[in-house]
Design a protein around this motif. Structure first.
Motif, PDB file in Angstrom:
ATOM      1  N   GLU A 120      -1.962   8.481   3.214  1.00 44.95           N
ATOM      2  CA  GLU A 120      -1.892   7.241   2.439  1.00 44.95           C
ATOM      3  C   GLU A 120      -2.190   7.508   0.969  1.00 44.95           C
ATOM      4  O   GLU A 120      -2.996   8.360   0.621  1.00 44.95           O
ATOM      5  CB  GLU A 120      -2.847   6.205   3.024  1.00 44.95           C
ATOM      6  CG  GLU A 120      -2.488   5.853   4.456  1.00 44.95           C
ATOM      7  CD  GLU A 120      -3.031   4.507   4.912  1.00 44.95           C
ATOM      8  OE1 GLU A 120      -3.520   3.729   4.061  1.00 44.95           O
ATOM      9  OE2 GLU A 120      -2.933   4.226   6.127  1.00 44.95           O
ATOM     10  N   GLY A 121      -1.501   6.766   0.139  1.00 41.62           N
ATOM     11  CA  GLY A 121      -1.599   6.980  -1.296  1.00 41.62           C
ATOM     12  C   GLY A 121      -0.641   8.040  -1.797  1.00 41.62           C
ATOM     13  O   GLY A 121      -0.546   8.282  -2.999  1.00 41.62           O
ATOM     14  N   LEU A 122       0.083   8.658  -0.858  1.00 42.72           N
ATOM     15  CA  LEU A 122       1.025   9.719  -1.214  1.00 42.72           C
ATOM     16  C   LEU A 122       2.433   9.246  -0.921  1.00 42.72           C
ATOM     17  O   LEU A 122       2.744   8.825   0.193  1.00 42.72           O
ATOM     18  CB  LEU A 122       0.724  10.978  -0.402  1.00 42.72           C
ATOM     19  CG  LEU A 122       1.484  12.258  -0.784  1.00 42.72           C
ATOM     20  CD1 LEU A 122       1.091  12.697  -2.184  1.00 42.72           C
ATOM     21  CD2 LEU A 122       1.187  13.372   0.217  1.00 42.72           C
TER      22      LEU A 122
ATOM     23  N   ALA B  26      12.754  14.376   6.932  1.00 46.43           N
ATOM     24  CA  ALA B  26      12.267  13.003   6.929  1.00 46.43           C
ATOM     25  C   ALA B  26      12.006  12.582   8.372  1.00 46.43           C
ATOM     26  O   ALA B  26      12.509  13.206   9.309  1.00 46.43           O
ATOM     27  CB  ALA B  26      13.312  12.083   6.277  1.00 46.43           C
ATOM     28  N   PRO B  27      11.222  11.512   8.615  1.00 45.07           N
ATOM     29  CA  PRO B  27      10.902  11.131   9.995  1.00 45.07           C
ATOM     30  C   PRO B  27      12.044  10.451  10.738  1.00 45.07           C
ATOM     31  O   PRO B  27      11.993  10.337  11.957  1.00 45.07           O
ATOM     32  CB  PRO B  27       9.708  10.178   9.825  1.00 45.07           C
ATOM     33  CG  PRO B  27       9.865   9.616   8.466  1.00 45.07           C
ATOM     34  CD  PRO B  27      10.460  10.723   7.638  1.00 45.07           C
TER      35      PRO B  27
ATOM     36  N   GLY C 248       0.813  -1.209   0.000  1.00 43.97           N
ATOM     37  CA  GLY C 248       0.000   0.000   0.000  1.00 43.97           C
ATOM     38  C   GLY C 248       0.841   1.249   0.000  1.00 43.97           C
ATOM     39  O   GLY C 248       0.312   2.354   0.051  1.00 43.97           O
ATOM     40  N   GLY C 249       2.176   1.075   0.005  1.00 47.11           N
ATOM     41  CA  GLY C 249       3.066   2.227  -0.042  1.00 47.11           C
ATOM     42  C   GLY C 249       3.639   2.583   1.315  1.00 47.11           C
ATOM     43  O   GLY C 249       3.217   2.098   2.361  1.00 47.11           O
ATOM     44  N   VAL C 250       4.626   3.478   1.267  1.00 49.24           N
ATOM     45  CA  VAL C 250       5.381   3.846   2.456  1.00 49.24           C
ATOM     46  C   VAL C 250       4.497   4.436   3.544  1.00 49.24           C
ATOM     47  O   VAL C 250       4.668   4.144   4.738  1.00 49.24           O
ATOM     48  CB  VAL C 250       6.523   4.818   2.076  1.00 49.24           C
ATOM     49  CG1 VAL C 250       5.976   6.087   1.437  1.00 49.24           C
ATOM     50  CG2 VAL C 250       7.381   5.169   3.277  1.00 49.24           C
ATOM     51  N   SER C 251       3.527   5.247   3.181  1.00 52.25           N
ATOM     52  CA  SER C 251       2.686   5.903   4.181  1.00 52.25           C
ATOM     53  C   SER C 251       1.831   4.901   4.938  1.00 52.25           C
ATOM     54  O   SER C 251       1.712   4.967   6.174  1.00 52.25           O
ATOM     55  CB  SER C 251       1.798   6.962   3.525  1.00 52.25           C
ATOM     56  OG  SER C 251       2.573   8.031   3.021  1.00 52.25           O
TER      57      SER C 251
ATOM     58  N   ASP D 292       6.812  12.725   4.007  1.00 50.55           N
ATOM     59  CA  ASP D 292       7.636  12.916   5.206  1.00 50.55           C
ATOM     60  C   ASP D 292       7.501  14.341   5.735  1.00 50.55           C
ATOM     61  O   ASP D 292       7.273  14.566   6.932  1.00 50.55           O
ATOM     62  CB  ASP D 292       9.115  12.658   4.887  1.00 50.55           C
ATOM     63  CG  ASP D 292       9.395  11.215   4.522  1.00 50.55           C
ATOM     64  OD1 ASP D 292       8.473  10.393   4.631  1.00 50.55           O
ATOM     65  OD2 ASP D 292      10.534  10.914   4.138  1.00 50.55           O
ATOM     66  N   LEU D 293       7.673  15.302   4.847  1.00 50.33           N
ATOM     67  CA  LEU D 293       7.609  16.709   5.226  1.00 50.33           C
ATOM     68  C   LEU D 293       6.244  17.049   5.802  1.00 50.33           C
ATOM     69  O   LEU D 293       6.141  17.754   6.822  1.00 50.33           O
ATOM     70  CB  LEU D 293       7.890  17.613   4.023  1.00 50.33           C
ATOM     71  CG  LEU D 293       9.328  17.774   3.541  1.00 50.33           C
ATOM     72  CD1 LEU D 293       9.837  16.513   2.881  1.00 50.33           C
ATOM     73  CD2 LEU D 293       9.420  18.926   2.563  1.00 50.33           C
ATOM     74  N   ILE D 294       5.204  16.577   5.153  1.00 43.57           N
ATOM     75  CA  ILE D 294       3.849  16.893   5.583  1.00 43.57           C
ATOM     76  C   ILE D 294       3.587  16.323   6.973  1.00 43.57           C
ATOM     77  O   ILE D 294       2.989  16.974   7.829  1.00 43.57           O
ATOM     78  CB  ILE D 294       2.832  16.359   4.558  1.00 43.57           C
ATOM     79  CG1 ILE D 294       2.996  17.134   3.233  1.00 43.57           C
ATOM     80  CG2 ILE D 294       1.407  16.473   5.076  1.00 43.57           C
ATOM     81  CD1 ILE D 294       2.314  16.485   2.056  1.00 43.57           C
ATOM     82  N   PHE D 295       4.052  15.105   7.222  1.00 42.61           N
ATOM     83  CA  PHE D 295       3.891  14.497   8.544  1.00 42.61           C
ATOM     84  C   PHE D 295       4.624  15.317   9.605  1.00 42.61           C
ATOM     85  O   PHE D 295       4.054  15.642  10.655  1.00 42.61           O
ATOM     86  CB  PHE D 295       4.435  13.066   8.526  1.00 42.61           C
ATOM     87  CG  PHE D 295       4.370  12.369   9.866  1.00 42.61           C
ATOM     88  CD1 PHE D 295       3.232  11.681  10.254  1.00 42.61           C
ATOM     89  CD2 PHE D 295       5.450  12.405  10.738  1.00 42.61           C
ATOM     90  CE1 PHE D 295       3.156  11.042  11.490  1.00 42.61           C
ATOM     91  CE2 PHE D 295       5.393  11.779  11.972  1.00 42.61           C
ATOM     92  CZ  PHE D 295       4.247  11.092  12.349  1.00 42.61           C
ATOM     93  N   CYS D 296       5.883  15.657   9.340  1.00 38.10           N
ATOM     94  CA  CYS D 296       6.679  16.406  10.319  1.00 38.10           C
ATOM     95  C   CYS D 296       6.079  17.775  10.608  1.00 38.10           C
ATOM     96  O   CYS D 296       5.939  18.176  11.776  1.00 38.10           O
ATOM     97  CB  CYS D 296       8.117  16.556   9.833  1.00 38.10           C
ATOM     98  SG  CYS D 296       9.087  15.030   9.900  1.00 38.10           S
TER      99      CYS D 296
END
Length: 338
Positions: A180-182, A160-161, A72-75, A187-191
């Protein structure tokens, strides 16, 4: 009891398998001088021997937990790690990287009298060269704006996380997750989402022993569809508005966002130049949307610095959007004739 999750995400596809690196990564984690942690290994649909390697570690070390999921990807892999985590802190280690013997012990704040919401390392190692973001560490308390300004260096790599500790209580309270899906700028958006909710002290550990490895077939080097870039652009623009309002005098932070936004805009427009599946109406909508973002940056008096060729493309969207659409359609037509 202080418990720390170390998540080594195996975000693996047929072109991103890590069997050549995963043992070094896991060994470096399990051999830490700090031992009170759980290691969650998330197998995101690997097709090599990575999953079997991880199961072997699970059978010999009770700290290791292995989870398998459909790709499902990294996210989505990281989000599964967050859901399964039981520790007070969460950190991430990419499965093709590795860490030094004292990495965790120096990253975890030892001052029990101070409440910390975030911790990060002094720097990291890339190509055997130490990249420093802070000096005179450890630092017991540092303003958030100073932290963000420091790690916006190295082209945002340290956003990055990895190289950080996130408090699980904050992640759960505000339901902070990777989109998810991104797989572009996730990484930036999460941080930056997490940074919004930091209210207490921030710790900087005196360690640089995160060994960042560049792998040609890793997720970092893949071509990303413009629709994902478009989503990332929208999310980052929201973050830009927030941080521009909160830290209006921190030009390094604003410069980071201007660079990321302008690069997203150019990625999107360059991709639709060669994508003959997008209709004229969709191309016009995308170009208009990009122009609106550019106009907004101008309103906030954000200076965009790009190489000359990219700058010309950037200004063509700003001042001649119709020509940009026409050129997009022409290039798509030429490509379809090849």
């Amino acid at each position: 009891i202080l418990r720390c999750l170390v998540g080594s995400e195996m975000c693996i596809r047929d072109r991103y398998n890590v069997e050549n690196y995963i043992k070094e990564c896991i060994d470096s984690i399990l051999n830490q001088s700090y031992t009170n942690f759980e290691l969650l290994l998330i197998d995101d649909g690997s097709i090599d021997s990575s999953f079997n390697i991880c199961k072997e570690y699970e059978s010999i070390d009770k700290r290791v937990k292995v989870y398998h999921k459909i790709n499902g990807g990294v996210s989505s892999a990281r989000n599964m790690g967050i859901e399964k985590a039981k520790g007070e802190w969460i950190t991430f280690i990419d499965s093709d990287d590795y860490i030094g013997h004292d990495y965790l012990s120096k990253l975890i704040p030892q001052d029990s009298n101070t409440l910390y919401d975030f911790s990060l390392v002094e720097g990291f190692i890339k190509h055997n060269i130490i990249k420093h973001f802070f000096k005179n560490t450890p630092i017991q308390n540092i303003p958030l704006e100073n932290v963000i300004s420091a790690i916006c260096g190295e082209k945002g790599l340290c956003l990055a996380p990895w190289g950080k500790l996130f408090r699980k209580e904050i992640i759960n309270k505000y339901h902070i997750r990777f989109t998810e899906g991104l797989s572009f700028c996730e990484d930036l958006i999460f941080c930056f989402t997490y940074f919004k909710y930091i209210q207490n002290s921030i710790f900087v550990g005196n360690d640089t022993s995160y060994y960042y490895r560049e792998v040609n077939n890793s997720l970092t080097h893949k071509i990303v569809d413009y629709k994902q870039v478009r989503t990332a652009l929208q999310l980052q623009y929201d973050d830009f508005l927030y941080y521009n309002s909160r830290f209006p005098n921190e030009r390094i932070i604003i410069k980071h966002f201007s660079n990321m936004l302008s690069n997203c805009i150019l990625r999107i427009t360059e991709q639709i130049f060669y994508n003959n599946k997008t209709s004229i109406s969709e191309q016009k909508e995308i170009i208009k949307e990009c122009k609106n973002y550019i106009d907004s940056l101008s309103i906030y008096k954000v200076d965009v610095k790009l190489p000359t060729k990219q700058m010309l493309k950037y200004y063509s969207i700003k001042y001649f959007p119709f020509i940009s659409v026409s050129y997009t359609h022409l290039r798509a037509h030429e490509t379809s004739q090849d």
